[in-house]
Write a protein that holds these residues in place. Structure first.
Motif, PDB file in Angstrom:
ATOM      1  N   GLU A   3      10.950   3.313 -91.601  1.00 33.08           N
ATOM      2  CA  GLU A   3      11.329   3.116 -90.203  1.00 33.08           C
ATOM      3  C   GLU A   3      12.775   3.520 -89.953  1.00 33.08           C
ATOM      4  O   GLU A   3      13.247   3.490 -88.834  1.00 33.08           O
ATOM      5  CB  GLU A   3      11.162   1.637 -89.816  1.00 33.08           C
ATOM      6  CG  GLU A   3       9.724   1.143 -89.857  1.00 33.08           C
ATOM      7  CD  GLU A   3       8.943   1.501 -88.613  1.00 33.08           C
ATOM      8  OE1 GLU A   3       9.538   2.128 -87.717  1.00 33.08           O
ATOM      9  OE2 GLU A   3       7.758   1.179 -88.532  1.00 33.08           O
ATOM     10  N   LYS A  51      16.281   5.575 -89.412  1.00 34.46           N
ATOM     11  CA  LYS A  51      16.615   6.791 -88.676  1.00 34.46           C
ATOM     12  C   LYS A  51      16.995   7.897 -89.650  1.00 34.46           C
ATOM     13  O   LYS A  51      17.575   7.655 -90.687  1.00 34.46           O
ATOM     14  CB  LYS A  51      17.755   6.523 -87.701  1.00 34.46           C
ATOM     15  CG  LYS A  51      17.330   5.631 -86.545  1.00 34.46           C
ATOM     16  CD  LYS A  51      18.422   5.533 -85.496  1.00 34.46           C
ATOM     17  CE  LYS A  51      17.929   4.714 -84.309  1.00 34.46           C
ATOM     18  NZ  LYS A  51      18.924   4.618 -83.240  1.00 34.46           N
ATOM     19  N   TYR A  58      17.138  10.301 -84.439  1.00 35.93           N
ATOM     20  CA  TYR A  58      15.696  10.199 -84.287  1.00 35.93           C
ATOM     21  C   TYR A  58      15.115   9.289 -85.356  1.00 35.93           C
ATOM     22  O   TYR A  58      15.631   9.205 -86.473  1.00 35.93           O
ATOM     23  CB  TYR A  58      15.036  11.578 -84.407  1.00 35.93           C
ATOM     24  CG  TYR A  58      15.428  12.528 -83.309  1.00 35.93           C
ATOM     25  CD1 TYR A  58      15.101  12.260 -81.989  1.00 35.93           C
ATOM     26  CD2 TYR A  58      16.118  13.700 -83.598  1.00 35.93           C
ATOM     27  CE1 TYR A  58      15.457  13.126 -80.974  1.00 35.93           C
ATOM     28  CE2 TYR A  58      16.475  14.579 -82.599  1.00 35.93           C
ATOM     29  CZ  TYR A  58      16.144  14.290 -81.283  1.00 35.93           C
ATOM     30  OH  TYR A  58      16.514  15.150 -80.289  1.00 35.93           O
ATOM     31  N   ASN A  59      14.018   8.627 -85.027  1.00 35.92           N
ATOM     32  CA  ASN A  59      13.295   7.832 -86.014  1.00 35.92           C
ATOM     33  C   ASN A  59      12.334   8.696 -86.799  1.00 35.92           C
ATOM     34  O   ASN A  59      11.773   9.669 -86.271  1.00 35.92           O
ATOM     35  CB  ASN A  59      12.507   6.714 -85.330  1.00 35.92           C
ATOM     36  CG  ASN A  59      13.399   5.555 -84.933  1.00 35.92           C
ATOM     37  OD1 ASN A  59      14.328   5.208 -85.652  1.00 35.92           O
ATOM     38  ND2 ASN A  59      13.119   4.973 -83.773  1.00 35.92           N
ATOM     39  N   SER A  85       6.452   6.556 -88.964  1.00 34.29           N
ATOM     40  CA  SER A  85       6.058   5.428 -89.807  1.00 34.29           C
ATOM     41  C   SER A  85       4.550   5.439 -90.018  1.00 34.29           C
ATOM     42  O   SER A  85       3.808   6.150 -89.331  1.00 34.29           O
ATOM     43  CB  SER A  85       6.476   4.113 -89.152  1.00 34.29           C
ATOM     44  OG  SER A  85       5.696   3.891 -87.981  1.00 34.29           O
ATOM     45  N   ASP A 118       2.857   4.543 -86.883  1.00 35.64           N
ATOM     46  CA  ASP A 118       2.794   5.653 -85.930  1.00 35.64           C
ATOM     47  C   ASP A 118       1.592   6.548 -86.240  1.00 35.64           C
ATOM     48  O   ASP A 118       0.849   6.957 -85.338  1.00 35.64           O
ATOM     49  CB  ASP A 118       4.070   6.495 -85.983  1.00 35.64           C
ATOM     50  CG  ASP A 118       5.301   5.744 -85.537  1.00 35.64           C
ATOM     51  OD1 ASP A 118       5.181   4.859 -84.667  1.00 35.64           O
ATOM     52  OD2 ASP A 118       6.396   6.042 -86.070  1.00 35.64           O
ATOM     53  N   LEU A 177       4.253   7.767 -76.966  1.00 32.64           N
ATOM     54  CA  LEU A 177       4.576   7.198 -78.273  1.00 32.64           C
ATOM     55  C   LEU A 177       5.872   7.805 -78.808  1.00 32.64           C
ATOM     56  O   LEU A 177       6.770   7.076 -79.272  1.00 32.64           O
ATOM     57  CB  LEU A 177       3.424   7.466 -79.247  1.00 32.64           C
ATOM     58  CG  LEU A 177       3.733   7.282 -80.744  1.00 32.64           C
ATOM     59  CD1 LEU A 177       4.057   5.816 -81.038  1.00 32.64           C
ATOM     60  CD2 LEU A 177       2.576   7.765 -81.613  1.00 32.64           C
ATOM     61  N   ARG A 203       8.873   6.543 -76.778  1.00 27.44           N
ATOM     62  CA  ARG A 203       9.141   5.138 -77.034  1.00 27.44           C
ATOM     63  C   ARG A 203       9.808   4.933 -78.392  1.00 27.44           C
ATOM     64  O   ARG A 203      10.721   4.128 -78.543  1.00 27.44           O
ATOM     65  CB  ARG A 203       7.821   4.356 -76.971  1.00 27.44           C
ATOM     66  CG  ARG A 203       7.959   2.850 -77.160  1.00 27.44           C
ATOM     67  CD  ARG A 203       6.625   2.156 -77.010  1.00 27.44           C
ATOM     68  NE  ARG A 203       5.726   2.396 -78.132  1.00 27.44           N
ATOM     69  CZ  ARG A 203       4.610   3.099 -78.080  1.00 27.44           C
ATOM     70  NH1 ARG A 203       4.239   3.670 -76.943  1.00 27.44           N
ATOM     71  NH2 ARG A 203       3.851   3.250 -79.161  1.00 27.44           N
ATOM     72  N   ARG A 204       9.374   5.704 -79.373  1.00 23.55           N
ATOM     73  CA  ARG A 204       9.878   5.549 -80.738  1.00 23.55           C
ATOM     74  C   ARG A 204      11.014   6.502 -81.073  1.00 23.55           C
ATOM     75  O   ARG A 204      11.525   6.492 -82.183  1.00 23.55           O
ATOM     76  CB  ARG A 204       8.709   5.792 -81.714  1.00 23.55           C
ATOM     77  CG  ARG A 204       7.696   4.659 -81.742  1.00 23.55           C
ATOM     78  CD  ARG A 204       8.094   3.590 -82.738  1.00 23.55           C
ATOM     79  NE  ARG A 204       8.021   4.134 -84.091  1.00 23.55           N
ATOM     80  CZ  ARG A 204       9.064   4.309 -84.904  1.00 23.55           C
ATOM     81  NH1 ARG A 204      10.280   3.981 -84.510  1.00 23.55           N
ATOM     82  NH2 ARG A 204       8.899   4.816 -86.119  1.00 23.55           N
ATOM     83  N   ARG A 205      11.408   7.355 -80.117  1.00 24.11           N
ATOM     84  CA  ARG A 205      12.459   8.356 -80.338  1.00 24.11           C
ATOM     85  C   ARG A 205      12.137   9.240 -81.547  1.00 24.11           C
ATOM     86  O   ARG A 205      12.929   9.399 -82.480  1.00 24.11           O
ATOM     87  CB  ARG A 205      13.826   7.699 -80.494  1.00 24.11           C
ATOM     88  CG  ARG A 205      14.328   7.024 -79.232  1.00 24.11           C
ATOM     89  CD  ARG A 205      15.691   6.392 -79.427  1.00 24.11           C
ATOM     90  NE  ARG A 205      16.726   7.404 -79.599  1.00 24.11           N
ATOM     91  CZ  ARG A 205      17.429   7.946 -78.596  1.00 24.11           C
ATOM     92  NH1 ARG A 205      17.204   7.579 -77.348  1.00 24.11           N
ATOM     93  NH2 ARG A 205      18.359   8.851 -78.845  1.00 24.11           N
ATOM     94  N   ILE A 206      10.937   9.822 -81.486  1.00 24.49           N
ATOM     95  CA  ILE A 206      10.479  10.757 -82.508  1.00 24.49           C
ATOM     96  C   ILE A 206      10.435  12.143 -81.883  1.00 24.49           C
ATOM     97  O   ILE A 206       9.849  12.333 -80.817  1.00 24.49           O
ATOM     98  CB  ILE A 206       9.075  10.370 -83.025  1.00 24.49           C
ATOM     99  CG1 ILE A 206       9.113   9.010 -83.723  1.00 24.49           C
ATOM    100  CG2 ILE A 206       8.525  11.445 -83.962  1.00 24.49           C
ATOM    101  CD1 ILE A 206       7.740   8.424 -83.987  1.00 24.49           C
TER     102      ILE A 206
END
Length: 486
Positions: free
Chosen positions: A3, A5, A11-12, A15, A18, A74, A77-80
């Motif tokens: 999880e 960064k 960015y993440n 996971s 995810d 998604l 929200r998760r900064r991917i």
């Protein structure tokens, strides 16, 4: 998968949860994430070599706009980071996931949704192969006039994302002329309709042209409404051989004005490019002692008028110094010439594994100066820079090919210097560093060679407004300010 960064990007990482969410949404068949061999094809486009490659963490292949929306929500929200991808036939690294994360393939969105001959329009999904559009509408007497050279493999979504040009742009213009409406998933996951089946529309800001050519940095197309035009009944191609490249290129800008003929296309091919394509295709065509040639296409609805036009164009070329003018007035002979033209990039990629394909554009009358100065730069560095391309609209494809004694370290050191010299010539002619292939991440750090920092700030403002988390195709088009993480 962690999880934490990723180092320095903000960015993440993807996971396990995810991935499971993506599998629940799409089904395991359409989520690739463990097998490196399955992921590798999504790490590159058609740029030769390995310098511009980057591996994705996950590849997803959604089948609906709603699935794309959920994936983007998604990611936001998760900064991917999320990288849209069409056929992967680009030449600027635009579909390469330089920050890792998710690659979103559009190949399953491949339906023709609505053909409307009464309005001369067609609505398609982004994964439709461009040439299939014309196959679909051919019997109606209509055609889609956008004509990228890779039309048999490229997706229409990628053409719109890059605002592709191609061989017929002299007469018919580039992709943006034909895009009337878009359905787009924004970087925050909203599904928005822009434009529609309208020839005129001033209801608010003109958003469609903003998204056309945005290289996937502002959103993902899910529907595209295209304008069609009547299909010309007749076509003729002229292959005009000139003793020198200077003589051939000098004729380009004058051909329409002096002959009074509007060509569909005017392609410039120097001797080296022609010979490489012939060798690659095992073709027996020879160009004699010519230094370069023009491939001139004319089309129309009246055979007699077309005959008059190609007679006038051929006479002009001969007066301008052409030693031979060959006429291809059948589909078979025309395709033979155009097949050679389309093969040039692949032929060079095979012959010169260390190279950089450039896509500069200048006012058409400046092309002779560009060709001349590029040749002088090549001589100074002991390399070759063969040129070819859509000379009729000022778009020149130049292949910078490494000297035979250069190792990779020398190439990496010298290429940026050579590029800045080439781009300085382009800037001084009032040109830009890409006419149709795009900026992507290949040319991102050269944007300041031809545009101002104020212009780049305007692009950054638009990007920030639409993509506040910076997840949509990051690392493309807009260079970061000094000190920015991305």
């Amino acid at each position: 998968m962690s999880e934490q960064k990723t180092d320095g990007t903000g960015y993440n990482q993807i996971s396990e949860s995810d991935v499971q969410e993506l599998i629940t949404l799409l089904g395991e068949k359409y989520v690739l994430f463990r097998d490196r061999e399955e992921l590798e094809p999504y790490s590159h486009d058609e740029i030769p070599g390995t310098d511009y490659r980057a591996m994705p963490d996950v590849v997803v292949r959604p089948g609906t706009a709603e699935e794309i929306s959920a994936i983007v929500k998604l990611a936001n929200r998760r900064r991917i980071p999320i990288t849209p991808r069409g056929a992967g036939s680009g030449l600027s690294g635009g579909a390469v996931p330089v920050c890792g994360g998710i690659v979103l393939g559009t190949d399953r969105l491949n339906r023709i949704l609505d053909f409307d001959p009464a309005n001369m329009m067609i609505t398609v999904e982004p994964g439709v192969i461009t040439n299939e559009i014309n196959d679909y509408v051919k019997a109606s007497g209509l055609f889609y006039a956008g004509y990228p050279m890779s039309l048999e493999t490229c997706f229409i979504g990628g053409n719109v994302a890059e605002n592709a040009g191609g061989g017929k742009a002299v007469k018919y213009g580039v992709t943006s002329r034909y895009v009337l409406g878009l359905e787009v998933v924004t970087p925050t996951g909203e599904l928005v309709t822009l434009g529609g089946k309208l020839v005129k529309d001033v209801t608010g800001y003109n958003m469609v042209p903003l998204f056309v050519g945005s290289e996937g940095t502002l959103g993902i197309f899910t529907k595209i409404i295209l304008k069609l035009v009547p299909r010309p009944r007749f076509q003729v191609d002229l292959l005009c051989l000139f003793p020198t490249g200077e003589a051939a290129i000098a004729a380009v800008a004058k051909l329409p004005t002096i002959s009074g003929v509007q060509p569909t296309s005017i392609e410039y091919i120097d001797r080296l490019a022609f010979n490489e394509a012939c060798r690659y295709l095992n073709e027996s065509l020879t160009c004699g002692d010519c230094g370069a040639m023009l491939l001139v296409t004319l089309d129309g609805f009246d055979r007699d008028r077309l005959t008059e036009d190609y007679d006038a164009a051929g006479a002009f070329c001969q007066a301008a110094g052409a030693t031979e003018v060959y006429v291809a007035d059948s589909a078979a002979t025309s395709e033979r010439l155009w097949r050679l033209r389309r093969a040039i990039p692949e032929a060079f990629s095979l012959r010169y594994p260390t190279q950089s394909g450039e896509d500069v554009v200048v006012p058409p009358a400046s092309i002779p100066r560009v060709i001349r100065e590029f040749s002088a730069i090549a001589e100074r560095y002991g390399i070759c820079i063969p040129c070819y391309g859509h000379a009729g609209d000022g778009n020149v494809h130049a292949r910078i090919c490494a000297g035979p004694e250069w190792d990779h370290a020398t190439w990496k050191q010298q290429l940026p210097v050579i590029l800045r010299e080439l781009y300085a010539v382009v800037r001084d002619c009032g040109g830009r560093i890409s006419g149709e292939h795009g900026i992507g991440h290949k040319r991102i750090h050269y944007m300041s060679c031809v545009v101002s920092e104020e212009y780049l700030d305007l692009l950054r403002t638009i990007k920030q407004a639409l993509d506040p988390n910076g997840i949509m195709n990051p690392g493309k088009v807009i260079p970061p300010r000094n000190g920015d993480a991305r």
